[in-house]
Design an enzyme around this catalytic site. Structure first.
Site, PDB file in Angstrom:
ATOM      1  N   HIS A  53       0.835  -1.202   0.000  1.00  0.00           N
ATOM      2  CA  HIS A  53       0.000   0.000   0.000  1.00  0.00           C
ATOM      3  C   HIS A  53       0.872   1.255   0.000  1.00  0.00           C
ATOM      4  O   HIS A  53       0.911   1.993   0.979  1.00  0.00           O
ATOM      5  CB  HIS A  53      -0.941  -0.005   1.211  1.00  0.00           C
ATOM      6  CG  HIS A  53      -2.013  -1.027   1.089  1.00  0.00           C
ATOM      7  ND1 HIS A  53      -2.543  -1.692   2.152  1.00  0.00           N
ATOM      8  CD2 HIS A  53      -2.647  -1.519  -0.002  1.00  0.00           C
ATOM      9  CE1 HIS A  53      -3.456  -2.549   1.717  1.00  0.00           C
ATOM     10  NE2 HIS A  53      -3.526  -2.474   0.424  1.00  0.00           N
ATOM     11  N   HIS A  85      -0.355 -10.803   2.119  1.00  0.00           N
ATOM     12  CA  HIS A  85      -1.584 -11.262   2.791  1.00  0.00           C
ATOM     13  C   HIS A  85      -1.939 -12.712   2.512  1.00  0.00           C
ATOM     14  O   HIS A  85      -2.752 -13.303   3.195  1.00  0.00           O
ATOM     15  CB  HIS A  85      -2.798 -10.470   2.285  1.00  0.00           C
ATOM     16  CG  HIS A  85      -2.701  -9.001   2.472  1.00  0.00           C
ATOM     17  ND1 HIS A  85      -2.309  -8.437   3.642  1.00  0.00           N
ATOM     18  CD2 HIS A  85      -2.999  -7.978   1.629  1.00  0.00           C
ATOM     19  CE1 HIS A  85      -2.357  -7.118   3.512  1.00  0.00           C
ATOM     20  NE2 HIS A  85      -2.759  -6.822   2.306  1.00  0.00           N
ATOM     21  N   CYS A 107       3.685 -13.454   3.580  1.00  0.00           N
ATOM     22  CA  CYS A 107       4.557 -13.273   4.746  1.00  0.00           C
ATOM     23  C   CYS A 107       4.608 -14.580   5.559  1.00  0.00           C
ATOM     24  O   CYS A 107       3.572 -15.209   5.797  1.00  0.00           O
ATOM     25  CB  CYS A 107       4.010 -12.145   5.612  1.00  0.00           C
ATOM     26  SG  CYS A 107       4.932 -11.970   7.133  1.00  0.00           S
ATOM     27  N   GLU A 137      -6.299 -11.128   3.990  1.00  0.00           N
ATOM     28  CA  GLU A 137      -5.618 -12.135   4.824  1.00  0.00           C
ATOM     29  C   GLU A 137      -6.640 -13.066   5.488  1.00  0.00           C
ATOM     30  O   GLU A 137      -6.449 -14.287   5.539  1.00  0.00           O
ATOM     31  CB  GLU A 137      -4.770 -11.450   5.903  1.00  0.00           C
ATOM     32  CG  GLU A 137      -4.059 -12.469   6.776  1.00  0.00           C
ATOM     33  CD  GLU A 137      -3.454 -11.871   8.042  1.00  0.00           C
ATOM     34  OE1 GLU A 137      -3.007 -10.715   8.022  1.00  0.00           O
ATOM     35  OE2 GLU A 137      -3.434 -12.596   9.064  1.00  0.00           O
ATOM     36  N   CYS A 201       1.273 -10.589  14.653  1.00  0.00           N
ATOM     37  CA  CYS A 201       2.639 -10.160  14.347  1.00  0.00           C
ATOM     38  C   CYS A 201       2.840  -8.837  15.077  1.00  0.00           C
ATOM     39  O   CYS A 201       1.994  -7.954  14.989  1.00  0.00           O
ATOM     40  CB  CYS A 201       2.768  -9.991  12.836  1.00  0.00           C
ATOM     41  SG  CYS A 201       4.060  -8.853  12.396  1.00  0.00           S
ATOM     42  N   ASN A 231      -2.261   0.937   8.156  1.00  0.00           N
ATOM     43  CA  ASN A 231      -1.409   1.006   9.350  1.00  0.00           C
ATOM     44  C   ASN A 231      -0.732   2.366   9.474  1.00  0.00           C
ATOM     45  O   ASN A 231      -0.482   2.849  10.572  1.00  0.00           O
ATOM     46  CB  ASN A 231      -0.421  -0.177   9.386  1.00  0.00           C
ATOM     47  CG  ASN A 231       0.732  -0.035   8.422  1.00  0.00           C
ATOM     48  OD1 ASN A 231       1.687   0.649   8.709  1.00  0.00           O
ATOM     49  ND2 ASN A 231       0.622  -0.667   7.256  1.00  0.00           N
TER      50      ASN A 231
HETATM   51 FE1  F3S Z   1       4.150  -9.929   7.935  1.00  0.00          FE
HETATM   52 FE2  F3S Z   1       3.727  -8.661  10.127  1.00  0.00          FE
HETATM   53 FE3  F3S Z   1       4.482  -7.347   8.042  1.00  0.00          FE
HETATM   54  S1  F3S Z   1       2.482 -10.287   9.305  1.00  0.00           S
HETATM   55  S2  F3S Z   1       3.646  -8.485   6.353  1.00  0.00           S
HETATM   56  S3  F3S Z   1       5.674  -8.867   9.140  1.00  0.00           S
HETATM   57  S4  F3S Z   1       2.990  -6.652   9.532  1.00  0.00           S
END
Ligand code: F3S
Length: 294
Positions: A53, A85, A107, A137, A201, A231
């Site tokens: 993004h 995602h 990820c 996701e 995460c 974010n």
């Molecule tokens: Fe992965 Fe966390 Fe970034 S899930 S994409 S490291 S915000």
């Protein structure tokens, strides 16, 4: 006017986004090396939706040869990069049938959550996913557990779920720890044996904590990132509770008048903001503040 720039401890690209960009660049570079093929057989490279993004970074990647495609069913003889995602299992199979080369930049933290959901579904558990129903996701996560999954976004979602039997709770990776714990507490009251899998995460949380801390002592904050980045928007919201906050996508938007008489200017950037944009912003700010950054 004299002041100094302080950068938030946790700021900018998270591990997963950085990894996705590296994967994309490696894909383009190795395609370049193989460009000895005949023009008609050369595979084009696409990303399924914008890779991150951040419009400026997406444009940079586009110049390198990565086009954004929203509807992959039209693609033929192409390489398709999948975003951090993740994508629903069924779609992945469909794309493979289309003879596309898939480059999976999901990820590893998201992948871990997918694996947990899949394992729980095989064990016939009822899987409660705390997250945003419409988020890509979460849609992908649900595909790994099928009808064993129930997404909980707000309290009223709990009403429709039968919590008897074997229940497990999983989280969307970017949920706040507070929100997840709150749902875990409610669900455990309904089924004390419910198992918890904290798949959050910490990257988002860490960026928010650092930005909040810095904004409490800064005379102004600059938050750098795409206006379409959830974010980054959230970072700006948090900081604006404590100090004057400017949310910019690029250095061009900065105005010297904003920083007149400011002693400490804090900087933070969203998890999808590349370092080169943050460096440009800092450079321009340095000029305004007439002092090198720390
Ligand atoms: Fe992965 Fe966390 Fe970034 S899930 S994409 S490291 S915000």
């Amino acid at each position: 006017m004299k002041g100094r720039i302080v950068t938030a401890k946790n700021s900018g690209f998270c591990f997963g986004v950085k990894r996705a960009i590296d994967i994309a660049e490696n894909t383009v570079n190795s395609a370049g090396k193989n460009s000895g093929r005949k023009r008609s057989t050369k595979r084009l490279i696409y990303s399924l939706g914008p890779l991150i993004h951040n419009p400026q970074e997406v444009k940079r990647l586009e110049k390198k040869g990565i086009k954004v495609v929203e509807n992959p069913s039209v693609l033929k003889n192409a390489t398709l990069i999948l975003r951090t995602h993740g994508i629903p299992q069924g779609l992945k199979e469909k794309l493979r049938f289309q003879n596309l080369t898939l480059v999976d930049a999901t990820c590893p933290f998201v992948k871990k959550a997918q694996d947990i959901v899949q394992k729980l579904a095989l064990g016939n558990e009822k899987i409660i996913i705390v997250g945003e129903r419409k988020h890509p996701e979460v849609k992908a996560l649900v595909s790994y557990g099928g009808d064993r999954c129930f997404v909980v976004e707000k309290d009223s979602d709990l009403r429709d779920i039968d919590f008897s039997g074997s229940v497990a709770i999983v989280s969307q990776t970017t949920q706040s720890p507070e929100n997840f714990s709150r749902f875990v507490k409610i669900i455990k009251e309904l089924n004390p044996k419910a198992k918890t899998f904290d798949t959050i995460c910490r990257a988002t949380f860490d960026r928010q904590t650092s930005a909040r801390k810095l904004s409490k002592r800064a005379d102004a904050m600059v938050i750098v990132g795409g206006k379409n980045s959830g974010n980054t928007k959230r970072l700006a919201q948090i900081c604006s509770e404590f100090t004057k906050t400017y949310y910019v996508e690029t250095a061009k938007e900065l105005k010297s008048a904003w920083f007149k008489g400011k002693k400490i200017v804090g900087i933070s950037a969203g998890a999808s903001t590349p370092g080169w944009i943050v460096r440009e912003v800092k450079k321009k700010l340095e000029g305004f503040l007439k002092e090198p950054p720390r």
